[in-house]
Design an enzyme around this catalytic site. Structure first.
Site, PDB file in Angstrom:
ATOM      1  N   LEU A 145      20.439  27.073  12.409  1.00 30.33           N
ATOM      2  CA  LEU A 145      20.718  28.556  12.471  1.00 30.33           C
ATOM      3  C   LEU A 145      20.158  29.312  13.673  1.00 30.33           C
ATOM      4  CD1 LEU A 145      19.890  29.515   8.513  1.00 30.33           C
ATOM      5  CD2 LEU A 145      21.771  29.377   9.597  1.00 30.33           C
ATOM      6  N   ASP A 146      20.984  30.191  14.131  1.00 35.18           N
ATOM      7  CA  ASP A 146      20.574  30.882  15.254  1.00 35.18           C
ATOM      8  C   ASP A 146      19.043  31.544  15.179  1.00 35.18           C
ATOM      9  OD1 ASP A 146      22.746  30.186  16.571  1.00 35.18           O
ATOM     10  OD2 ASP A 146      23.876  32.160  16.395  1.00 35.18           O
ATOM     11  N   LEU A 147      18.390  32.034  16.038  1.00 42.59           N
ATOM     12  CA  LEU A 147      17.093  32.294  15.941  1.00 42.59           C
ATOM     13  C   LEU A 147      17.372  33.941  15.167  1.00 42.59           C
ATOM     14  CD1 LEU A 147      14.210  32.549  17.127  1.00 42.59           C
ATOM     15  CD2 LEU A 147      14.944  34.003  18.750  1.00 42.59           C
TER      16      LEU A 147
END
Ligand code: URA
Length: 234
Positions: free
Chosen positions: A102-104
């Site tokens: 998942l993105d930051l």
């Protein structure tokens, strides 16, 4: 790690057994008989002994779901940010890897395991496991997105059309989006196509595994046997 080392690390074999198995053609690496102990075994390798599957590095397989908070990076090591592995209190946690990222800034369900065959089933594009996201946007969501996402959008960088996706608009600036693939920044790019910025993104489920509502952000638990088996081999 080398294949001979991998085999001799298994509780039931020593180095001599490993050499004997390799010489006798009893070991398959990714479907091919391998007699070369120097072959490399990675987390995604499939090692079979006389047709029976062997798990990575001979350790007990473990499977976790984590409620990833925003601001923690989906990686096992990172020079600047706290990683999702930092949130786990497990022995041998450095044998673990992520089944999808998942993105930051994204929160929600992340699957973590030491079983490379299993994570491959979770993430391989051809397995087409549904991934469900809750999306909050800066501007009201144009209802034409529903049909456009279902038809697929052209992604110039990869030169492909995205798989049909299901968009349910829940409120003017909120929707549930189901994807059957996982392209780089896919949700943000799909809304970006309609000049709408994603301001909140949260993954609710992967395949049949739903983020446990009892898990607070930053917390994790072992998957149940049913959850593990839901990504069964064909
Ligand atoms: N799509 C995105 O844009 N970001 C994620 O983290 C997951 C899907």
């Amino acid at each position: 790690m080398r294949l001979d080392r991998f085999l001799s690390n298994l509780p039931r074999f020593n180095r001599q057994d490993a050499r004997r198995l390799l010489a006798g053609g009893s070991v398959r690496l990714d479907g091919q008989i391998s007699r070369d102990g120097r072959s490399e075994v990675s987390v995604f390798s499939r090692v079979e002994l006389d047709g029976g599957e062997v798990l990575q590095a001979g350790k007990a397989a473990c499977y976790f779901m984590l409620h990833k908070p925003p601001g923690v990076v989906s990686a096992t090591v990172h020079p600047e940010h706290r990683t999702v592995l930092d949130l786990l209190d497990e022995p041998d946690k450095h044998d673990l890897h992520l089944a999808g990222r998942l993105d930051l800034s994204t929160s929600g369900l992340l699957l973590i395991t030491n079983d490379g065959q299993w994570s491959r089933r979770v993430t391989l594009p051809k397995s087409k496991q549904p991934k469900v996201y809750l999306v909050d946007t800066a501007d009201p969501i144009d209802p034409i997105c529903v049909e456009a996402f279902a038809r697929g959008l052209y992604f110039q960088y990869e030169d492909l059309v995205t798989q049909p996706a299901v968009l349910d608009i829940l409120a003017p600036r909120q929707a549930r989006l189901t994807l059957y693939e996982g392209r780089y920044h896919q949700v943000k790019r799909m809304f970006g196509h309609f000049r709408n910025r994603v301001v909140g993104l949260h993954r609710l489920s992967m395949g049949a595994v739903r983020l446990d509502p009892l898990l607070a952000p930053g917390h994790y638990r072992a998957l149940t046997a049913t959850e593990v088996a839901s990504f069964a081999a064909d």
